[in-house]
Scaffold this motif. Structure first.
Motif, PDB file in Angstrom:
ATOM      1  N   THR A  76       0.821  -1.223   0.000  1.00 43.16           N
ATOM      2  CA  THR A  76       0.000   0.000   0.000  1.00 43.16           C
ATOM      3  C   THR A  76       0.850   1.267   0.000  1.00 43.16           C
ATOM      4  OG1 THR A  76      -0.215   0.018   2.404  1.00 43.16           O
ATOM      5  CG2 THR A  76      -1.926  -1.137   1.158  1.00 43.16           C
ATOM      6  N   GLY A  77       2.083   1.162   0.505  1.00 46.96           N
ATOM      7  CA  GLY A  77       2.980   2.325   0.462  1.00 46.96           C
ATOM      8  C   GLY A  77       3.199   2.780  -0.978  1.00 46.96           C
ATOM      9  N   ALA A  78       3.220   1.806  -1.898  1.00 48.71           N
ATOM     10  CA  ALA A  78       3.445   2.124  -3.313  1.00 48.71           C
ATOM     11  C   ALA A  78       2.332   3.021  -3.862  1.00 48.71           C
ATOM     12  CB  ALA A  78       3.546   0.844  -4.134  1.00 48.71           C
ATOM     13  N   TYR A 114       0.723   5.400  -2.187  1.00 50.41           N
ATOM     14  CA  TYR A 114       1.038   6.779  -1.759  1.00 50.41           C
ATOM     15  C   TYR A 114       2.224   7.319  -2.542  1.00 50.41           C
ATOM     16  CZ  TYR A 114      -2.245   6.050   1.998  1.00 50.41           C
ATOM     17  OH  TYR A 114      -3.401   5.800   2.696  1.00 50.41           O
ATOM     18  N   ARG A 152      10.670   4.952  -5.910  1.00 51.36           N
ATOM     19  CA  ARG A 152      11.627   4.791  -4.792  1.00 51.36           C
ATOM     20  C   ARG A 152      12.706   5.871  -4.847  1.00 51.36           C
ATOM     21  NH1 ARG A 152       8.887   1.200  -1.801  1.00 51.36           N
ATOM     22  NH2 ARG A 152       7.616   0.131  -3.310  1.00 51.36           N
ATOM     23  N   SER A 173       5.790  11.084   2.832  1.00 54.40           N
ATOM     24  CA  SER A 173       5.176  11.045   4.154  1.00 54.40           C
ATOM     25  C   SER A 173       4.133  12.166   4.283  1.00 54.40           C
ATOM     26  CB  SER A 173       6.254  11.175   5.219  1.00 54.40           C
ATOM     27  OG  SER A 173       5.653  11.314   6.465  1.00 54.40           O
ATOM     28  N   GLY A 213       1.292  -2.277   5.180  1.00 51.02           N
ATOM     29  CA  GLY A 213       1.173  -0.815   5.278  1.00 51.02           C
ATOM     30  C   GLY A 213       1.308  -0.315   6.698  1.00 51.02           C
ATOM     31  N   ARG A 214       0.542   0.744   7.001  1.00 52.70           N
ATOM     32  CA  ARG A 214       0.587   1.351   8.335  1.00 52.70           C
ATOM     33  C   ARG A 214      -0.750   1.256   9.044  1.00 52.70           C
ATOM     34  NH1 ARG A 214       5.498   4.349   8.521  1.00 52.70           N
ATOM     35  NH2 ARG A 214       6.579   3.453   6.756  1.00 52.70           N
ATOM     36  N   ASP A 215      -1.807   1.236   8.240  1.00 55.15           N
ATOM     37  CA  ASP A 215      -3.151   1.339   8.819  1.00 55.15           C
ATOM     38  C   ASP A 215      -4.083   0.275   8.239  1.00 55.15           C
ATOM     39  OD1 ASP A 215      -3.218   2.276   6.244  1.00 55.15           O
ATOM     40  OD2 ASP A 215      -4.670   3.858   6.649  1.00 55.15           O
TER      41      ASP A 215
HETATM   42  O1   DC Z   1       6.162   1.660   3.207  1.00 55.37           O
HETATM   43  P1   DC Z   1       6.631   2.823   2.337  1.00 55.37           P
HETATM   44  O2   DC Z   1       7.944   3.434   2.789  1.00 55.37           O
HETATM   45  O3   DC Z   1       6.655   2.502   0.881  1.00 55.37           O
HETATM   46  O4   DC Z   1       5.514   3.942   2.541  1.00 55.37           O
HETATM   47  C1   DC Z   1       5.611   5.186   1.915  1.00 55.37           C
HETATM   48  C2   DC Z   1       4.901   6.244   2.760  1.00 55.37           C
HETATM   49  O5   DC Z   1       3.493   6.034   2.796  1.00 55.37           O
HETATM   50  C3   DC Z   1       5.389   6.301   4.209  1.00 55.37           C
HETATM   51  O6   DC Z   1       5.638   7.654   4.534  1.00 55.37           O
HETATM   52  C4   DC Z   1       4.237   5.764   5.007  1.00 55.37           C
HETATM   53  C5   DC Z   1       3.028   5.984   4.128  1.00 55.37           C
HETATM   54  N1   DC Z   1       2.047   4.913   4.223  1.00 55.37           N
HETATM   55  C6   DC Z   1       0.882   5.164   4.891  1.00 55.37           C
HETATM   56  O7   DC Z   1       0.727   6.253   5.433  1.00 55.37           O
HETATM   57  N2   DC Z   1      -0.090   4.205   4.966  1.00 55.37           N
HETATM   58  C7   DC Z   1       0.095   3.003   4.391  1.00 55.37           C
HETATM   59  N3   DC Z   1      -0.873   2.077   4.471  1.00 55.37           N
HETATM   60  C8   DC Z   1       1.302   2.725   3.702  1.00 55.37           C
HETATM   61  C9   DC Z   1       2.262   3.710   3.645  1.00 55.37           C
END
Ligand code: DC
Length: 230
Positions: free
Chosen positions: A33-35, A37, A89, A98, A127-129
């Motif tokens: 999911t980071g990809a 963003y 990247r 971010s 991901g984060r969330d």
């Molecule tokens: O995992 P990554 O480094 O590719 O994530 C890129 C940015 O996206 C990082 O700043 C965190 C954010 N992110 C997010 O807020 N929620 C997610 N589900 C995945 C990534």
């Protein structure tokens, strides 16, 4: 019924590598999911938009088409039909992603998109969330963590491999700073879902973490490698 495995955690916890390996072993579709963003950020950079131009970045969401495609056994990310797997990247994207990911409308749009691409598939999503917001009802939730010191060491090693000179103390400070920002952010703060299983990867190898997660998934489903293949 499709399967959703959510892997959340901070940068440097190893979740990218581990998610890929678990996905391959169990036949689950891996969604980074980071990809997503990173794609929005790249699109904004290509248009020359600055972070302050939040409205422009939000409007851009209507013009963005993100696809994940497997090509010659490699996972590719396409932005409006163009392969941007490497470009997302880049240093420029790293520096801006971010903040872009903290724009509430961007988050809302991406979370909906992430739910849509997972529809009808057996997925492992990193991901984060994911466990807290995107799929609060995920079948299995893992929160993968590592100490700031260990994550700084891993970053040093990555930099070394790329021939980039770096300073341990500086990297550690940066990681601690980012952790603080991520955890105290008013928009989607990084936190473990109540029903997530916590794994500290500080003293574990990639293989050990992968095995641990596979065990957890198998325990939950009986044998996910059978259920997971579609
Ligand atoms: O995992 P990554 O480094 O590719 O994530 C890129 C940015 O996206 C990082 O700043 C965190 C954010 N992110 C997010 O807020 N929620 C997610 N589900 C995945 C990534």
């Amino acid at each position: 019924m499709s399967i959703v495995v959510a892997i959340d955690g901070p940068a440097g916890s190893g979740k990218g590598t581990v998610t890929k390996l678990v996905g391959e072993k169990l036949g689950l579709v891996n969604i980074d999911t980071g990809a997503t963003y990173r794609c929005v950020t790249l699109a904004a950079i290509n248009k020359g938009y600055k972070l302050e131009e939040e409205n422009k970045i939000v409007n851009l969401l209507n013009e963005i088409d993100i696809e994940f495609k497997k090509k010659e056994n490699e996972e590719k990310v396409l932005l409006n039909g163009k392969d941007v797997t490497k470009e997302i990247r880049s240093k420029e994207v790293n520096e801006m992603v971010s903040q872009v990911s903290h724009i509430p409308k961007v988050r809302e749009n991406m979370a909906n998109f992430q739910r849509k691409i997972a529809e009808g598939k057996n997925v492992i999503m990193e991901g984060r969330d994911i466990g807290t917001n995107v799929f609060p009802n995920a079948d299995v939730k893992i929160y993968l963590d590592a100490t700031p010191e260990e994550r700084a060491k891993r970053r040093m090693k990555q930099n070394e491999e790329k021939g980039i000179e770096s300073n341990y103390e500086e990297i550690l400070e940066n990681i601690k700073f980012r952790d603080h920002n991520d955890k105290t952010s008013s928009v989607a703060p990084l936190k473990q879902a109540e029903d997530a299983i916590y794994i500290d990867s500080s003293n574990l190898s990639i293989e050990e973490v992968t095995e641990k997660i596979i065990e957890i998934i198998n325990y939950h489903f009986g044998d996910a490698s059978k259920n997971g293949k579609n």
